[in-house]
Design a protein around this motif. Sequence first.
Motif, PDB file in Angstrom:
ATOM      1  N   ARG A  28       0.833  -1.198   0.000  1.00 53.30           N
ATOM      2  CA  ARG A  28       0.000   0.000   0.000  1.00 53.30           C
ATOM      3  C   ARG A  28       0.865   1.245   0.000  1.00 53.30           C
ATOM      4  NH1 ARG A  28      -5.429  -0.896   1.741  1.00 53.30           N
ATOM      5  NH2 ARG A  28      -5.795  -3.060   2.352  1.00 53.30           N
ATOM      6  N   SER A  29       0.425   2.274  -0.724  1.00 53.65           N
ATOM      7  CA  SER A  29       1.077   3.570  -0.695  1.00 53.65           C
ATOM      8  C   SER A  29       0.007   4.625  -0.935  1.00 53.65           C
ATOM      9  CB  SER A  29       2.194   3.667  -1.743  1.00 53.65           C
ATOM     10  OG  SER A  29       1.686   3.403  -3.037  1.00 53.65           O
ATOM     11  N   THR A  30       0.372   5.882  -0.723  1.00 49.83           N
ATOM     12  CA  THR A  30      -0.592   6.968  -0.858  1.00 49.83           C
ATOM     13  C   THR A  30      -0.049   8.031  -1.790  1.00 49.83           C
ATOM     14  OG1 THR A  30      -1.414   6.581   1.395  1.00 49.83           O
ATOM     15  CG2 THR A  30      -1.931   8.709   0.378  1.00 49.83           C
ATOM     16  N   LEU A  31      -0.878   8.467  -2.724  1.00 48.67           N
ATOM     17  CA  LEU A  31      -0.567   9.563  -3.630  1.00 48.67           C
ATOM     18  C   LEU A  31      -1.644  10.622  -3.444  1.00 48.67           C
ATOM     19  CD1 LEU A  31       0.319   7.496  -6.831  1.00 48.67           C
ATOM     20  CD2 LEU A  31       1.938   8.742  -5.384  1.00 48.67           C
ATOM     21  N   GLY A  32      -1.300  11.714  -2.761  1.00 45.09           N
ATOM     22  CA  GLY A  32      -2.312  12.724  -2.472  1.00 45.09           C
ATOM     23  C   GLY A  32      -3.421  12.124  -1.639  1.00 45.09           C
ATOM     24  N   ASP A  33      -4.647  12.206  -2.154  1.00 50.43           N
ATOM     25  CA  ASP A  33      -5.805  11.659  -1.447  1.00 50.43           C
ATOM     26  C   ASP A  33      -6.143  10.233  -1.875  1.00 50.43           C
ATOM     27  OD1 ASP A  33      -6.180  14.089  -0.117  1.00 50.43           O
ATOM     28  OD2 ASP A  33      -7.399  14.889  -1.764  1.00 50.43           O
TER      29      ASP A  33
END
Length: 258
Positions: free
Chosen positions: A3-8
């Motif tokens: 899992r990773s996050t890009l912005g929202d």
Amino acid sequence: MQRSTLGDVELVRLIEWHEPFLPAADFLPDVPPEVWERNAWLAPDHWDPATGRTVIALQTWVLHSAGVRREDVDLVVNTHLHVDHVGWNTFGAVGTWEPTFPNAEYLIPAADDAHYGPDNVSGAGLQAVDRLIYEDSVAPIHRAGQAVLWDGFHRIDEHLVLESAPGHTPGSSVLRLASGSDRAVFVGDLLHSPVQILEPCCNSSSCAAPGQAAATRRRILERAADEGELLVPAHFGGAGALEVTRAGSGFTLGRWAR
């Protein structure tokens, strides 16, 4: 699962298979042997020196959430219509195939649908397996009324836009993501190995229009480098995604995703 996050946007990587594939000379025939040999970092995630085989992954990139019921999936993106990019479209058996995600729209490049579909408008030869793949993984989506054909550009929402990127297939496409200050581009099969960042003129043996594929690859790499887009190919092993930077008239690898 990673899992990773890009912005929202939450990005979930689901890896199904990561193993040696075809010999490099067969899969990426334009890449000189010495390119593999002088880039020892390609092993073990992208190349097996002992056998000379490329190493690739079969994986799915899921945006927003994972672990949901298949009835909760609302959108499926096929970047192109090769077997490994449409195989989860449907489930069942011969004569009984039905959409895996009954409440989803399936975004399908119109040029690929016209090429691989029954009319074969491009006139280019199709193998028997191509017709079988269309019949079990694409035609049922049409029959269910869940296929959305698009061409050129197709905006999905405020974060996502599809863009035609032909060459690998007539309708190959990329998916661009923008959220906050983060940018990413899901490039499908424009790249099968990191060596194609170093040698962008080199195509895979499955590229239908080699000259067009190479030109498209360079265009997408240039924009990724200039706009700071995270490059997310369909088949890279290791971290699976990375940054790319310009190096003179070519490119070099930046940081890998974590």
